[in-house]
Each structure stands twice: as structure tokens, then as C-alpha cells.
Design an enzyme around this catalytic site. Sequence first.
Site, mmCIF file in Angstrom:
data_model
loop_
_atom_site.group_PDB
_atom_site.id
_atom_site.type_symbol
_atom_site.label_atom_id
_atom_site.label_comp_id
_atom_site.label_asym_id
_atom_site.label_seq_id
_atom_site.Cartn_x
_atom_site.Cartn_y
_atom_site.Cartn_z
ATOM 1 C CD GLN A 98 -2.776 1.009 2.597
ATOM 2 O OE1 GLN A 98 -2.119 1.304 3.476
ATOM 3 N NE2 GLN A 98 -4.100 1.270 2.447
ATOM 4 C CE1 TYR A 173 -3.300 8.883 7.135
ATOM 5 C CE2 TYR A 173 -4.499 7.131 5.949
ATOM 6 C CZ TYR A 173 -4.130 7.603 7.385
ATOM 7 O OH TYR A 173 -4.155 6.885 8.492
ATOM 8 N NE ARG A 350 -12.201 -4.181 13.135
ATOM 9 C CZ ARG A 350 -13.242 -3.664 13.327
ATOM 10 N NH1 ARG A 350 -13.409 -3.121 14.444
ATOM 11 N NH2 ARG A 350 -14.186 -3.685 12.566
#
Length: 391
Positions: A98, A173, A350
Site C-alpha cells: 500500500q 490522507y 481484524r
Amino acid sequence: MDELFSRAALGPLRLRNRVIKAATYEGMSRGGIASRALVDFHRRLAAGGVGLTTVAYCAVADEGRTFEHQLRLVPESCTMLRELTRAVHDEGGAVSLQLGHAGTFSKVRGPNGRAPRGPSFGWNAYGVAAGLPFARAMDEQDVDRVIASFGDAASRAAELGFDAVEVHLGHGYLLSQFLSPATNRRDDRWGGSLENRMRLPLAVLERVRASVGRDLAVLVKTNLRDGFPGGLELDESIAIARAIEASGHADVIIPSGGFTSRTPFFLLRGGLPLDRMADAQPEWISGAAMRVLGRAIIDRYEFEESFFLPLARELRRAVRMPIALLGGLVSREGLVKARDEGFDFVVLGRALIADPELVLRMQRGELERTRCNACNLCVAETDIAGVRCVL
């Protein structure tokens, strides 16, 4: 379910199944240097059966870091990252890197000690403790450097053996800041209309694709909603997805949501472990502020399985290119539903931190649901000793 766990094409890749490990920051790159722990973390995920695992949040430039320990493609990291890609391949998996740039959400000084830069001048609460309370607007040279930095980082990823790169257009971002009307207040060709706000993200995608050709898959993470009034909403998110599709520069879109600086748990849902997160803050003032103000300024969102599905379903209907469903996928039933609704891949975070062998165990019929209870303590653990499930 058999189709979900059978081989699938993702751009030039032939994955062993349709399960992608989400890019979740690992906290295993002290000083920005990839570690043995990072290698072992992704090796274990590949051994557990995921089709594609994603090394999270690599900064494309030093001044594009959010914090000091964000992964960087410096020479000291490259040896370990080559080992990481080999390790994943040896386990039969594929691996993506990423790529991101922090923009204004940063506590890192740029060249000559300058403040972080993004689309517009603004307050930088995240940088207050580091003496960087304000962020500046990028000029044309800054924009050119960003485009080049993404292209250079993608080329380096290919050299290191990565099978794919994920370009981060979400979560508040830099590229997300340009897309969002709340943070992009420019009146030049990089701001104003949605067409102008998309200009930099699309230019980055074009450069990344030119850098890797058709040898690597290009994934794009985008926001469905920023999660606060005045931010990006679904209608513009659909328009962005259509523009990405029309560009031909991406192989799959991963729709997500939330703005790290404003709605950080819009993405996660579930528990809000503020005390443990305060313990993890490197500056005492940041920890104290989180304890005193955290519950007043950080919203909690109730967890429900497949929580992005209602929004992602609308995006799925709007484009024909591959879409991967992310957000609270925790059960065999949820994975099957995602595939039945037309999503090409499923993205788990998760659930795989809690059980790295989840894919193999579901394939063998041993597991119907992950043990993850969305407590989010793994988020706090990331900044203490690396991400782990406390269960």
C-alpha cells in the site's frame, strides 16, 4: 462458498482465492525500517490461506510520512521487504504494497523543517505536540513531486517482488484530502469542481500504472463517505469510481470510509479503547489530551457485520470493474453474501489479525465466524509492540 475459495484473476494476477488481507498498519517498522516481525506477520497470513496480503501504509516520500515509524522504501528496508515477498510466495500467496502520502495529517517535518503540506492551508491538530499546528498549501512543484514519488515507489515495489500495489485515496490522507470538498478549498486546476479535485489522484494512478505496466495489479482504496458534514458523500464517490474505471489504470476498487483526522472509527466500528490508546502515545501531551478530550471529540460507531455493504452496494451497481467489499466481514455467511451481491473479492482486517488461519479453517468447515469481537484493542497494541489480537 466454493467460488470464493477458488482461483481468481485480479488484473495480471492469478490468486488462489478471493480473500484479501486489508492494509492495516502493523507497527513493525521502527524508524521506518521493515523488520523481521513484519516478514513473519505476512508469512503467517499467507500460510493461513489468504489470496493476497497487503503490507500497510508505506510512505512514498520522507515528507509524506504521518509519523516517524511509518514504513519507508529506504535501502535498509529493501532487503527485508525482498525477504517478505519471497516468504509470502513460498507459502503460495501473493503480496501487495500500500502506497500513501500523509499530506496535512502529519507530525513529520519536511525539507528544511517545513510544515506538512496538502491541498489547502489548515489546522493540523495531529501535529500540535510536534510543534506543527498548521499545514500549508502545496504549490505546483509540490504536486509534481508527489506524482513522481508515487511512480518511483511503485517501480521500487516491482523490483522488490511485490505482485501488486494499492494506491491510498481514502481515510483523509493526501489524495483523499484533495478529493474531499472539506479539505480542498483551492481555486486553481487542483480544486473547486469534482473534476479538478480528482485531477491529482487520477494523475497519480496514471503515473503508477505507467511505472508498473501490466506486470503488477493496481488496487485503489477510496472513500464511500468521509463521515462528517461537508465531507465527501456517496454521489461524488460514485463519480470518482466511474472516473477510475474510465481511466483504465486500476484493476480493483476497495471502497472504505472515514477521515483519520476527524472520524477515525468510522472505518472500524465497535470498541473505543481510549485509555490504552493514550498509553501508546509517544508524547505525554498527546496521551493526556486523549484521556481528557478523547470521548468528547472521537465518535464511537456501533459494529454490525458488513457495515459498508449498503453504501458499497450502490457503488457496485454504478461501475462494471471489479470491486472488493471491506468492512466488518466476520462470518462465513457474510463472505457468501458479499459474493452473492456481486463483489469480486472480500477484504478482511481484524478478523485475520484475530485468526490468521481463518481462510483455511473456513475452507475445511472448521469455522463459521471469527473470534474477533471488535473491541479494537488491536489498534492500540499497534503503537505499543506491533499489531496483535489481545484475545
